[in-house]
Scaffold this active site. Structure first.
Site, PDB file in Angstrom:
ATOM      1  N   ARG A  28     -15.495  14.498 -32.613  1.00  0.00           N
ATOM      2  CA  ARG A  28     -15.657  14.086 -34.015  1.00  0.00           C
ATOM      3  C   ARG A  28     -17.071  13.592 -34.304  1.00  0.00           C
ATOM      4  NH1 ARG A  28     -10.293  12.854 -32.975  1.00  0.00           N
ATOM      5  NH2 ARG A  28     -10.930  10.880 -32.045  1.00  0.00           N
TER       6      ARG A  28
ATOM      7  N   GLU B  42      -9.883   4.021 -25.017  1.00  0.00           N
ATOM      8  CA  GLU B  42      -8.731   3.244 -25.473  1.00  0.00           C
ATOM      9  C   GLU B  42      -7.425   3.874 -24.995  1.00  0.00           C
ATOM     10  OE1 GLU B  42      -8.466   2.886 -29.724  1.00  0.00           O
ATOM     11  OE2 GLU B  42      -7.218   1.100 -29.624  1.00  0.00           O
TER      12      GLU B  42
END
Ligand code: AMP
Length: 172
Positions: A60, A97
């Site tokens: 992204r 994460e």
């Protein structure tokens, strides 16, 4: 903070793993005015500097990195997930994460002393950006700043990135 961008970000619960609230930016990308605004804000943060290369992180980060590079009159360099770059690479492992990963950069992508702006869509735990900073340091880059569209400040990602100038457009 730019409210129109904040309003467009969609929280998706438990994606890609239970317990993660995924910040879905596709509603921003799908709207010309919001996409333009997000690029303009990232460009503004770096406009005081002469940037040679915008470096962005797979995948992204690329969406923002290339238009920001064009607007700043800079070249674009991808940091990619392992196995995607065809030439000689340096690599760096990190944890994020929701998993583990390795990122790579072409060994000849940056010249020592090149002024670099590092861009990604989102700062979470900071592992990804920290790995990219390490790759850039290995290549002798002069990292001018590290910029994100979104920062999840409660995860303290900034603390993991070895750089004094970290910018984000939207902070949660
Ligand atoms: P980290 O290494 O933990 O800072 O993770 C940052 C990378 O993972 C970025 O490239 C993001 O695209 C992605 N990411 C991590 N957490 C999220 C989240 N909650 N929502 C959307 N993207 C995320």
């Amino acid at each position: 903070m730019p409210q129109a961008l904040i309003d467009a970000i969609r929280d998706v619960q438990d994606f890609p793993k239970p317990g993660i609230i995924f910040k879905d930016i596709t509603p921003i990308l799908g709207d010309h005015a919001l996409l333009q605004r997000s690029i303009d804000l990232l460009v503004e943060k770096a406009s005081d500097h002469q940037i040679d290369k915008v470096v962005a992180i797979d995948a992204r980060g690329f969406i923002f990195g290339a238009p920001v590079a064009l607007a700043l009159g800079a070249g674009f360099t991808p940091v990619r997930k392992k196995g995607k770059l065809p030439w000689k690479t340096y690599e760096e492992a990190y944890s994020l994460e929701y998993g583990e990963n390795i990122v790579e950069i072409h060994q000849d992508a940056i010249k020592p002393g090149d002024k670099v702006l590092l861009v990604d869509d989102l700062l979470a735990t900071g592992g990804t950006a920290a790995a990219a900073v390490k790759l850039l340091e290995k290549l002798g880059a002069d990292i001018v700043s590290v910029s994100f569209l979104i920062e999840l400040s409660f995860l303290n990602g900034r603390g993991k990135i070895n750089h004094p100038k970290i910018n984000s457009i939207i902070t949660y």
